[in-house]
Design an enzyme around this catalytic site. Sequence first.
Site, short mmCIF file in Angstrom:
data_model
loop_
_atom_site.label_atom_id
_atom_site.label_comp_id
_atom_site.label_asym_id
_atom_site.label_seq_id
_atom_site.Cartn_x
_atom_site.Cartn_y
_atom_site.Cartn_z
N LYS A 10 -3.46 3.31 48.39
CA LYS A 10 -2.44 2.85 47.44
C LYS A 10 -1.25 3.82 47.43
CE LYS A 10 -5.81 0.50 44.40
NZ LYS A 10 -6.33 0.42 43.00
N PHE A 58 -3.19 -4.56 31.25
CA PHE A 58 -2.48 -3.61 32.10
C PHE A 58 -1.93 -4.26 33.38
CE2 PHE A 58 -7.04 -3.49 32.86
CZ PHE A 58 -7.11 -3.80 34.21
N ARG A 90 -17.27 1.10 49.53
CA ARG A 90 -17.27 1.12 48.05
C ARG A 90 -17.96 2.39 47.56
NH1 ARG A 90 -14.05 -1.97 44.63
NH2 ARG A 90 -15.50 -1.49 42.96
N THR A 96 -14.32 2.53 39.70
CA THR A 96 -12.93 2.15 39.45
C THR A 96 -12.19 3.19 38.60
OG1 THR A 96 -13.66 -0.15 39.51
CG2 THR A 96 -11.49 0.28 38.57
N ARG A 107 -12.19 8.51 44.81
CA ARG A 107 -11.50 8.32 43.53
C ARG A 107 -11.78 9.47 42.57
NH1 ARG A 107 -12.70 1.82 42.78
NH2 ARG A 107 -10.75 1.08 43.69
N ASN A 121 -6.11 5.16 41.33
CA ASN A 121 -7.36 5.61 41.97
C ASN A 121 -7.28 5.64 43.50
OD1 ASN A 121 -7.31 2.85 42.21
ND2 ASN A 121 -9.09 2.46 40.92
N HIS A 124 -8.11 1.11 47.48
CA HIS A 124 -8.74 -0.18 47.18
C HIS A 124 -9.77 -0.46 48.25
CE1 HIS A 124 -9.39 -4.43 46.39
NE2 HIS A 124 -9.31 -4.58 47.70
N1 UDP Z 1 -7.47 -0.98 36.73
C1 UDP Z 1 -6.88 -0.28 35.69
N2 UDP Z 1 -7.52 -0.26 34.48
C2 UDP Z 1 -8.72 -0.89 34.26
C3 UDP Z 1 -9.31 -1.60 35.33
C4 UDP Z 1 -8.66 -1.61 36.54
O1 UDP Z 1 -5.82 0.30 35.86
O2 UDP Z 1 -9.23 -0.83 33.12
C5 UDP Z 1 -6.79 -1.03 38.04
C6 UDP Z 1 -7.36 -0.01 39.04
O3 UDP Z 1 -6.28 0.51 39.82
C7 UDP Z 1 -8.29 -0.88 39.87
C8 UDP Z 1 -7.54 -2.22 39.90
O4 UDP Z 1 -6.96 -2.32 38.61
O5 UDP Z 1 -8.53 -0.33 41.15
C9 UDP Z 1 -8.42 -3.42 40.18
O6 UDP Z 1 -9.48 -3.47 39.26
P1 UDP Z 1 -10.96 -3.85 39.68
O7 UDP Z 1 -11.73 -4.10 38.44
O8 UDP Z 1 -10.93 -4.92 40.72
O9 UDP Z 1 -11.51 -2.47 40.31
P2 UDP Z 1 -11.80 -2.04 41.81
O10 UDP Z 1 -12.37 -3.22 42.53
O11 UDP Z 1 -10.49 -1.57 42.40
O12 UDP Z 1 -12.79 -0.90 41.71
MG MG Z 2 -11.82 -5.23 42.65
#
Ligand code: UDP
Ligand code: MG
Length: 165
Positions: A10, A58, A90, A96, A107, A121, A124
Amino acid sequence: MINQTLVLIKPDGLKKSLTGNILTRLSETKLDIVAAKIVRVSRQLAEEHYRHMKDRPFYEELIKYMMGYYHKKKVMALVYWGEDAINKVRQISGATNPEEADMVSIRGQYGRITTKGVYENVIHASTNESEAEREIKLWFAPDELIVDIYPVKEVKSDKLLRVWV
Ligand code: UDP
Ligand code: MG
Protein backbone atom coordinates in the site's frame (compact mmCIF):
# COMPACT_ATOMS: atom_id res chain seq x y z
CA MET A 1 -3.58 -27.01 -2.58
CA ILE A 2 -1.95 -24.72 -5.11
CA ASN A 3 -3.52 -21.29 -5.40
CA GLN A 4 -2.71 -17.65 -6.10
CA THR A 5 -3.18 -14.43 -4.19
CA LEU A 6 -3.09 -10.69 -4.82
CA VAL A 7 -0.59 -8.72 -2.74
CA LEU A 8 -0.58 -4.93 -2.66
CA ILE A 9 2.16 -2.95 -0.99
CA LYS A 10 0.00 0.00 0.00
CA PRO A 11 1.08 3.67 -0.39
CA ASP A 12 2.40 3.86 3.20
CA GLY A 13 4.64 0.84 2.58
CA LEU A 14 6.18 2.51 -0.47
CA LYS A 15 6.41 5.92 1.19
CA LYS A 16 8.19 4.45 4.22
CA SER A 17 10.76 2.76 1.92
CA LEU A 18 9.59 -0.67 3.07
CA THR A 19 9.29 -2.29 -0.37
CA GLY A 20 12.48 -4.34 0.01
CA ASN A 21 11.73 -5.32 3.60
CA ILE A 22 8.21 -6.46 2.74
CA LEU A 23 9.33 -8.46 -0.30
CA THR A 24 12.05 -10.08 1.81
CA ARG A 25 9.49 -11.09 4.44
CA LEU A 26 7.22 -12.48 1.70
CA SER A 27 10.10 -14.49 0.24
CA GLU A 28 10.07 -16.55 3.46
CA THR A 29 6.94 -18.19 2.03
CA LYS A 30 9.01 -19.62 -0.88
CA LEU A 31 6.11 -18.81 -3.21
CA ASP A 32 6.57 -17.71 -6.84
CA ILE A 33 5.95 -14.13 -7.99
CA VAL A 34 4.06 -14.48 -11.29
CA ALA A 35 3.18 -10.80 -11.83
CA ALA A 36 4.36 -7.44 -10.48
CA LYS A 37 3.93 -3.76 -11.28
CA ILE A 38 3.68 -0.26 -9.84
CA VAL A 39 0.19 1.20 -10.19
CA ARG A 40 -1.21 4.71 -10.06
CA VAL A 41 -4.46 4.13 -8.16
CA SER A 42 -7.53 5.95 -9.46
CA ARG A 43 -10.54 6.55 -7.23
CA GLN A 44 -12.46 4.09 -9.41
CA LEU A 45 -9.88 1.33 -8.85
CA ALA A 46 -9.69 1.97 -5.08
CA GLU A 47 -13.50 1.95 -4.81
CA GLU A 48 -13.81 -1.24 -6.82
CA HIS A 49 -11.11 -2.94 -4.75
CA TYR A 50 -12.82 -2.01 -1.46
CA ARG A 51 -16.45 -2.17 -2.68
CA HIS A 52 -17.37 -4.50 0.21
CA MET A 53 -16.33 -1.78 2.72
CA LYS A 54 -18.73 0.83 1.31
CA ASP A 55 -20.95 0.96 4.39
CA ARG A 56 -18.13 1.25 6.91
CA PRO A 57 -17.65 4.64 8.65
CA PHE A 58 -13.99 4.85 7.59
CA TYR A 59 -14.71 4.08 3.91
CA GLU A 60 -13.87 7.55 2.53
CA GLU A 61 -10.62 7.67 4.54
CA LEU A 62 -9.77 4.16 3.33
CA ILE A 63 -10.23 5.19 -0.32
CA LYS A 64 -8.04 8.25 0.19
CA TYR A 65 -5.42 6.08 1.89
CA MET A 66 -5.34 3.63 -1.04
CA MET A 67 -5.10 6.45 -3.59
CA GLY A 68 -2.13 7.74 -1.60
CA TYR A 69 -2.50 10.90 0.44
CA TYR A 70 1.22 11.31 0.54
CA HIS A 71 2.75 12.76 -2.61
CA LYS A 72 3.79 9.29 -3.74
CA LYS A 73 0.48 8.12 -5.15
CA LYS A 74 1.31 4.54 -5.95
CA VAL A 75 0.85 0.95 -4.98
CA MET A 76 2.93 -2.11 -5.87
CA ALA A 77 0.75 -4.99 -7.05
CA LEU A 78 1.98 -8.60 -7.16
CA VAL A 79 0.56 -12.05 -7.65
CA TYR A 80 2.06 -14.84 -5.53
CA TRP A 81 1.46 -18.42 -6.65
CA GLY A 82 2.16 -21.80 -5.05
CA GLU A 83 1.16 -24.29 -2.40
CA ASP A 84 -1.36 -22.69 -0.02
CA ALA A 85 -0.36 -19.21 -1.23
CA ILE A 86 -3.44 -17.43 0.13
CA ASN A 87 -3.00 -18.67 3.70
CA LYS A 88 0.78 -18.37 3.75
CA VAL A 89 0.66 -14.72 2.71
CA ARG A 90 -2.20 -13.87 5.11
CA GLN A 91 -0.27 -15.56 7.90
CA ILE A 92 2.93 -13.60 7.39
CA SER A 93 0.94 -10.36 6.84
CA GLY A 94 -0.75 -10.55 10.25
CA ALA A 95 -4.08 -9.29 11.56
CA THR A 96 -5.89 -6.34 9.96
CA ASN A 97 -5.44 -4.12 13.03
CA PRO A 98 -1.68 -3.46 13.27
CA GLU A 99 -1.93 -3.13 17.07
CA GLU A 100 -3.44 -6.60 17.35
CA ALA A 101 -1.21 -8.16 14.70
CA ASP A 102 1.59 -10.48 15.81
CA MET A 103 4.56 -8.17 16.31
CA VAL A 104 6.79 -10.14 13.95
CA SER A 105 4.18 -10.16 11.17
CA ILE A 106 4.51 -7.55 8.39
CA ARG A 107 1.59 -5.50 9.72
CA GLY A 108 2.77 -5.89 13.32
CA GLN A 109 6.24 -4.68 12.38
CA TYR A 110 5.35 -1.81 10.09
CA GLY A 111 1.68 -0.81 10.46
CA ARG A 112 0.13 2.02 12.46
CA ILE A 113 -3.29 3.47 13.23
CA THR A 114 -3.68 7.08 12.14
CA THR A 115 -5.32 9.72 14.34
CA LYS A 116 -8.29 9.50 11.93
CA GLY A 117 -8.56 5.83 12.83
CA VAL A 118 -7.41 4.27 9.56
CA TYR A 119 -5.37 1.10 9.86
CA GLU A 120 -2.34 1.91 7.73
CA ASN A 121 -1.21 -1.69 7.57
CA VAL A 122 1.25 -1.50 4.63
CA ILE A 123 0.02 -4.62 2.81
CA HIS A 124 -3.12 -6.12 1.31
CA ALA A 125 -3.48 -9.87 0.81
CA SER A 126 -6.52 -11.73 -0.56
CA THR A 127 -8.46 -13.76 2.03
CA ASN A 128 -9.89 -16.61 -0.07
CA GLU A 129 -9.98 -18.03 -3.59
CA SER A 130 -12.97 -16.07 -4.86
CA GLU A 131 -11.59 -12.81 -3.46
CA ALA A 132 -8.20 -13.60 -5.02
CA GLU A 133 -9.79 -14.23 -8.42
CA ARG A 134 -11.84 -11.02 -8.33
CA GLU A 135 -8.85 -8.97 -7.18
CA ILE A 136 -6.25 -10.44 -9.57
CA LYS A 137 -8.63 -9.83 -12.50
CA LEU A 138 -9.23 -6.28 -11.26
CA TRP A 139 -5.54 -5.34 -10.95
CA PHE A 140 -3.99 -7.31 -13.81
CA ALA A 141 -4.67 -8.05 -17.49
CA PRO A 142 -4.09 -11.69 -18.58
CA ASP A 143 -0.84 -10.85 -20.42
CA GLU A 144 0.69 -9.29 -17.32
CA LEU A 145 0.87 -12.71 -15.64
CA ILE A 146 3.54 -15.20 -16.71
CA VAL A 147 1.14 -18.11 -16.16
CA ASP A 148 -2.42 -18.69 -17.40
CA ILE A 149 -4.27 -19.00 -14.11
CA TYR A 150 -7.80 -18.20 -15.24
CA PRO A 151 -9.41 -18.89 -18.62
CA VAL A 152 -8.99 -16.14 -21.22
CA LYS A 153 -10.61 -15.31 -24.54
CA GLU A 154 -9.36 -13.28 -27.47
CA VAL A 155 -11.33 -10.25 -28.60
CA LYS A 156 -10.80 -7.91 -31.54
CA SER A 157 -10.69 -4.30 -30.46
CA ASP A 158 -10.50 -0.93 -32.18
CA LYS A 159 -9.82 0.72 -28.84
CA LEU A 160 -7.43 3.66 -28.87
CA LEU A 161 -4.10 2.49 -27.48
CA ARG A 162 -1.13 4.48 -26.19
CA VAL A 163 2.06 3.24 -27.84
CA TRP A 164 5.72 4.32 -27.67
CA VAL A 165 6.76 6.84 -30.36
N1 UDP B 1 -9.59 -0.97 7.85
C1 UDP B 1 -9.57 0.11 8.72
N2 UDP B 1 -10.28 0.03 9.89
C2 UDP B 1 -11.02 -1.08 10.23
C3 UDP B 1 -11.03 -2.17 9.34
C4 UDP B 1 -10.31 -2.08 8.17
O1 UDP B 1 -8.91 1.11 8.45
O2 UDP B 1 -11.65 -1.07 11.31
C5 UDP B 1 -8.84 -0.89 6.59
C6 UDP B 1 -7.48 -1.60 6.66
O3 UDP B 1 -6.52 -0.85 5.91
C7 UDP B 1 -7.80 -2.93 6.00
C8 UDP B 1 -8.82 -2.54 4.93
O4 UDP B 1 -9.59 -1.52 5.56
O5 UDP B 1 -6.64 -3.56 5.48
C9 UDP B 1 -9.72 -3.67 4.47
O6 UDP B 1 -10.35 -4.25 5.57
P1 UDP B 1 -10.54 -5.82 5.71
O7 UDP B 1 -11.51 -6.07 6.81
O8 UDP B 1 -10.83 -6.42 4.37
O9 UDP B 1 -9.10 -6.30 6.24
P2 UDP B 1 -7.91 -7.08 5.51
O10 UDP B 1 -8.51 -8.11 4.61
O11 UDP B 1 -7.09 -6.05 4.77
O12 UDP B 1 -7.11 -7.71 6.64
MG1 MG C 1 -10.05 -8.05 3.20
